[in-house]
Design a protein around this motif. Structure first.
Motif, PDB file in Angstrom:
ATOM      1  N   ARG A   8       9.307  58.272 -21.829  1.00 24.49           N
ATOM      2  CA  ARG A   8      10.540  56.934 -22.810  1.00 24.49           C
ATOM      3  C   ARG A   8      11.054  55.610 -22.593  1.00 24.49           C
ATOM      4  NH1 ARG A   8      11.159  58.939 -26.811  1.00 24.49           N
ATOM      5  NH2 ARG A   8      12.138  60.666 -25.618  1.00 24.49           N
ATOM      6  N   MET A   9      11.000  54.370 -23.262  1.00 25.91           N
ATOM      7  CA  MET A   9      10.815  53.225 -22.514  1.00 25.91           C
ATOM      8  C   MET A   9      11.952  52.405 -23.419  1.00 25.91           C
ATOM      9  SD  MET A   9       7.345  51.217 -23.465  1.00 25.91           S
ATOM     10  CE  MET A   9       7.828  50.010 -23.040  1.00 25.91           C
ATOM     11  N   ILE A  10      12.524  51.496 -21.752  1.00 27.25           N
ATOM     12  CA  ILE A  10      13.888  50.899 -22.411  1.00 27.25           C
ATOM     13  C   ILE A  10      13.624  49.369 -23.410  1.00 27.25           C
ATOM     14  CG2 ILE A  10      16.001  49.707 -21.896  1.00 27.25           C
ATOM     15  CD1 ILE A  10      15.690  51.193 -19.155  1.00 27.25           C
ATOM     16  N   ASN A  11      14.832  49.743 -24.151  1.00 28.98           N
ATOM     17  CA  ASN A  11      14.402  49.025 -25.887  1.00 28.98           C
ATOM     18  C   ASN A  11      15.063  47.333 -25.238  1.00 28.98           C
ATOM     19  OD1 ASN A  11      14.870  47.004 -27.543  1.00 28.98           O
ATOM     20  ND2 ASN A  11      14.409  48.896 -29.329  1.00 28.98           N
ATOM     21  N   LYS A  12      14.224  46.281 -25.365  1.00 29.87           N
ATOM     22  CA  LYS A  12      14.045  45.063 -25.065  1.00 29.87           C
ATOM     23  C   LYS A  12      16.011  44.143 -24.891  1.00 29.87           C
ATOM     24  CE  LYS A  12      11.408  42.330 -28.521  1.00 29.87           C
ATOM     25  NZ  LYS A  12      10.176  41.271 -28.512  1.00 29.87           N
ATOM     26  N   ASP A  13      16.185  45.266 -26.316  1.00 31.17           N
ATOM     27  CA  ASP A  13      17.615  44.497 -27.161  1.00 31.17           C
ATOM     28  C   ASP A  13      18.152  44.829 -25.610  1.00 31.17           C
ATOM     29  OD1 ASP A  13      16.127  44.164 -28.986  1.00 31.17           O
ATOM     30  OD2 ASP A  13      16.980  45.458 -30.649  1.00 31.17           O
ATOM     31  N   ILE A  14      18.461  45.499 -24.091  1.00 32.92           N
ATOM     32  CA  ILE A  14      19.298  45.912 -24.048  1.00 32.92           C
ATOM     33  C   ILE A  14      19.798  44.079 -22.643  1.00 32.92           C
ATOM     34  CG2 ILE A  14      17.243  46.037 -21.854  1.00 32.92           C
ATOM     35  CD1 ILE A  14      19.429  48.009 -21.050  1.00 32.92           C
ATOM     36  N   SER A  15      18.791  43.039 -23.047  1.00 35.35           N
ATOM     37  CA  SER A  15      19.311  41.734 -22.399  1.00 35.35           C
ATOM     38  C   SER A  15      20.461  41.569 -22.744  1.00 35.35           C
ATOM     39  CB  SER A  15      17.842  41.437 -22.824  1.00 35.35           C
ATOM     40  OG  SER A  15      16.451  41.934 -22.134  1.00 35.35           O
ATOM     41  N   ASN A  16      20.533  41.745 -24.509  1.00 35.36           N
ATOM     42  CA  ASN A  16      21.203  41.288 -25.290  1.00 35.36           C
ATOM     43  C   ASN A  16      22.470  42.025 -25.769  1.00 35.36           C
ATOM     44  OD1 ASN A  16      19.975  38.407 -25.838  1.00 35.36           O
ATOM     45  ND2 ASN A  16      18.354  38.976 -27.225  1.00 35.36           N
ATOM     46  N   SER A  17      22.791  43.318 -24.126  1.00 33.16           N
ATOM     47  CA  SER A  17      23.071  44.510 -24.987  1.00 33.16           C
ATOM     48  C   SER A  17      25.041  43.558 -24.245  1.00 33.16           C
ATOM     49  CB  SER A  17      23.259  45.546 -24.278  1.00 33.16           C
ATOM     50  OG  SER A  17      24.219  46.700 -24.187  1.00 33.16           O
ATOM     51  N   CYS A  18      26.157  43.832 -24.915  1.00 28.54           N
ATOM     52  CA  CYS A  18      27.109  43.500 -24.215  1.00 28.54           C
ATOM     53  C   CYS A  18      27.745  44.598 -23.213  1.00 28.54           C
ATOM     54  CB  CYS A  18      27.545  42.448 -24.919  1.00 28.54           C
ATOM     55  SG  CYS A  18      27.353  41.205 -25.950  1.00 28.54           S
ATOM     56  N   GLY A  19      27.430  45.441 -23.727  1.00 29.11           N
ATOM     57  CA  GLY A  19      28.346  46.969 -23.009  1.00 29.11           C
ATOM     58  C   GLY A  19      27.216  46.725 -21.742  1.00 29.11           C
ATOM     59  N   PHE A  20      26.060  46.681 -21.948  1.00 32.93           N
ATOM     60  CA  PHE A  20      25.171  46.901 -21.061  1.00 32.93           C
ATOM     61  C   PHE A  20      25.977  45.342 -19.511  1.00 32.93           C
ATOM     62  CE2 PHE A  20      21.459  45.995 -18.239  1.00 32.93           C
ATOM     63  CZ  PHE A  20      21.608  47.034 -17.385  1.00 32.93           C
ATOM     64  N   ALA A  21      25.796  44.344 -20.031  1.00 34.00           N
ATOM     65  CA  ALA A  21      26.075  43.185 -19.213  1.00 34.00           C
ATOM     66  C   ALA A  21      27.524  43.290 -18.437  1.00 34.00           C
ATOM     67  CB  ALA A  21      25.758  42.349 -20.145  1.00 34.00           C
ATOM     68  N   LYS A  22      28.476  44.399 -18.810  1.00 35.60           N
ATOM     69  CA  LYS A  22      29.692  44.860 -18.699  1.00 35.60           C
ATOM     70  C   LYS A  22      29.280  45.606 -17.667  1.00 35.60           C
ATOM     71  CE  LYS A  22      32.583  43.372 -22.846  1.00 35.60           C
ATOM     72  NZ  LYS A  22      32.528  43.803 -23.648  1.00 35.60           N
ATOM     73  N   LEU A  23      28.524  46.458 -16.927  1.00 35.82           N
ATOM     74  CA  LEU A  23      28.158  47.704 -16.087  1.00 35.82           C
ATOM     75  C   LEU A  23      28.562  47.087 -14.656  1.00 35.82           C
ATOM     76  CD1 LEU A  23      25.685  49.576 -17.886  1.00 35.82           C
ATOM     77  CD2 LEU A  23      28.126  49.942 -17.929  1.00 35.82           C
ATOM     78  N   SER A  24      28.488  47.710 -13.491  1.00 33.25           N
ATOM     79  CA  SER A  24      28.528  47.220 -12.310  1.00 33.25           C
ATOM     80  C   SER A  24      27.223  47.683 -11.981  1.00 33.25           C
ATOM     81  CB  SER A  24      29.922  48.472 -11.256  1.00 33.25           C
ATOM     82  OG  SER A  24      28.830  49.629 -11.492  1.00 33.25           O
ATOM     83  N   ALA A  25      27.012  47.132 -10.759  1.00 31.60           N
ATOM     84  CA  ALA A  25      25.738  46.915 -10.384  1.00 31.60           C
ATOM     85  C   ALA A  25      25.070  48.851 -10.311  1.00 31.60           C
ATOM     86  CB  ALA A  25      25.432  46.239  -8.853  1.00 31.60           C
ATOM     87  N   ASN A  26      25.797  49.421  -9.599  1.00 33.34           N
ATOM     88  CA  ASN A  26      25.355  50.768  -9.397  1.00 33.34           C
ATOM     89  C   ASN A  26      25.605  51.306 -10.993  1.00 33.34           C
ATOM     90  OD1 ASN A  26      24.882  50.185  -6.696  1.00 33.34           O
ATOM     91  ND2 ASN A  26      26.514  51.273  -6.061  1.00 33.34           N
ATOM     92  N   ALA A  27      26.281  50.834 -11.887  1.00 32.77           N
ATOM     93  CA  ALA A  27      26.391  52.012 -12.915  1.00 32.77           C
ATOM     94  C   ALA A  27      25.348  51.344 -13.482  1.00 32.77           C
ATOM     95  CB  ALA A  27      27.380  51.684 -13.851  1.00 32.77           C
ATOM     96  N   ALA A  28      24.747  50.041 -13.811  1.00 32.66           N
ATOM     97  CA  ALA A  28      23.400  49.422 -14.282  1.00 32.66           C
ATOM     98  C   ALA A  28      22.365  50.586 -13.872  1.00 32.66           C
ATOM     99  CB  ALA A  28      23.267  47.714 -14.087  1.00 32.66           C
ATOM    100  N   VAL A  29      22.069  50.946 -12.572  1.00 28.99           N
ATOM    101  CA  VAL A  29      21.192  51.118 -11.796  1.00 28.99           C
ATOM    102  C   VAL A  29      21.149  52.753 -13.231  1.00 28.99           C
ATOM    103  CG1 VAL A  29      19.903  51.970 -10.147  1.00 28.99           C
ATOM    104  CG2 VAL A  29      20.623  49.623 -10.144  1.00 28.99           C
ATOM    105  N   LEU A  30      22.035  53.328 -12.803  1.00 29.37           N
ATOM    106  CA  LEU A  30      21.639  54.453 -13.843  1.00 29.37           C
ATOM    107  C   LEU A  30      21.711  54.101 -14.266  1.00 29.37           C
ATOM    108  CD1 LEU A  30      22.636  57.969 -12.918  1.00 29.37           C
ATOM    109  CD2 LEU A  30      24.811  57.088 -13.244  1.00 29.37           C
ATOM    110  N   PHE A  31      22.192  53.946 -15.513  1.00 27.47           N
ATOM    111  CA  PHE A  31      21.913  53.505 -16.640  1.00 27.47           C
ATOM    112  C   PHE A  31      20.151  53.614 -17.312  1.00 27.47           C
ATOM    113  CE2 PHE A  31      20.592  51.248 -20.667  1.00 27.47           C
ATOM    114  CZ  PHE A  31      21.680  51.659 -21.643  1.00 27.47           C
ATOM    115  N   VAL A  32      19.757  52.468 -16.499  1.00 26.24           N
ATOM    116  CA  VAL A  32      18.332  52.661 -16.617  1.00 26.24           C
ATOM    117  C   VAL A  32      17.215  53.704 -15.595  1.00 26.24           C
ATOM    118  CG1 VAL A  32      18.762  49.821 -16.596  1.00 26.24           C
ATOM    119  CG2 VAL A  32      18.119  50.847 -14.660  1.00 26.24           C
ATOM    120  N   MET A  33      17.647  54.432 -15.594  1.00 28.38           N
ATOM    121  CA  MET A  33      17.304  55.775 -15.107  1.00 28.38           C
ATOM    122  C   MET A  33      17.479  56.658 -15.833  1.00 28.38           C
ATOM    123  SD  MET A  33      15.798  54.377 -12.280  1.00 28.38           S
ATOM    124  CE  MET A  33      15.056  56.062 -11.229  1.00 28.38           C
TER     125      MET A  33
END
Length: 248
Positions: A8-33
């Motif tokens: 399963r791949m992560i869509n490159k649109d994640i780069s422009n995701s406002c919600g993802f950008a608001k995540l803390s560093a640890n939450a962002a890592v968990l999200f992409v895992m």
């Protein structure tokens, strides 16, 4: 095609995701895992033991202590939702089929996991970084849930719902969490429900024995053998006091 894929791949649109950008560093890592582990319907087992053991086993700063808080953050800020159904936790990327999965519905396979409906685990254990003295070696202080007790695992919640004649579990300890993770590696919640139901209808387990011994949650999760004994009928009702009991 299997509903579970390896790549399963992560869509490159994640780069422009406002919600993802608001995540803390640890939450962002968990999200992409989490994303690579979603099935073709964008869903995943959300149990804490499963997430730590299968999704992020080698990331030391993602732990069973802070994952609940990070999942709540992800739920609040993104379209990936962590939710509860009858005491079990699940994850659902609610826009997954629209934004990420390009397969036709005929090739997705059966959707066997629950769908997010807007309800999140409000009483989950949330732990925040502590400061000062008296907060334990980990520096993490549990934040009580609405009923004043730390998070109960799906297994302990199942015990409370099934074993109505027995003392309820009202707190979570590190020792209990470790044993719960170990027990759930061998038996699913559905299998444990069978064990708990047999305990609940056993007068013997309720104290109708020579020692007035009563089964408890800690007793049943203490090892694998006790559940086997329950399933094999060791504690089924026969003649009260018709045998010797020891080593409970």
């Amino acid at each position: 095609m299997s509903s579970q894929t390896k790549g399963r791949m992560i869509n490159k649109d994640i780069s422009n995701s406002c919600g993802f950008a608001k995540l803390s560093a640890n939450a962002a890592v968990l999200f992409v895992m989490i994303i690579p582990h979603l099935n073709s319907h964008g869903k995943l087992n959300g149990g804490l033991g499963f997430l730590k053991d299968e999704v992020c086993p080698r990331i030391p700063y993602l732990t069973n202590r802070n994952i609940p808080k990070l999942l709540q953050e992800i739920t609040e800020k993104t379209n990936v939702k962590w939710f509860d159904v009858d005491g079990r936790h699940w994850i659902h990327s609610i826009n997954f089929l629209k934004d990420h999965q390009k397969l036709s519905e005929s090739r997705l396979g059966r959707d066997l996991l629950p769908t997010y409906s807007g309800s999140t685990p409000l009483e989950v254990e949330v732990e925040v970084e502590g400061k000062g003295e008296g907060e334990g070696k980990s520096g993490v202080t549990p934040v009580p849930s609405k009923n004043g007790h730390p998070h109960l695992s799906p297994l302990s919640i199942l015990w409370n719902k099934t074993c109505l004649e027995f003392p309820k579990v009202i707190d979570a300890t590190d020792g209990r969490r470790e044993k719960e993770r170990t027990r759930l590696k061998k038996r699913s919640l559905a299998a444990w429900e069978v064990v708990f139901k047999r305990i609940n209808v056993s007068q013997f387990c309720q104290g109708d024995n020579q020692r007035k011994w009563v089964a408890s949650y800690d007793w049943i999760i203490n090892n694998d053998e006790n559940a086997v004994k329950v399933l094999e009928g060791k504690y089924d009702d026969r003649k009260p006091f018709g045998r010797k009991e020891k080593n409970y």
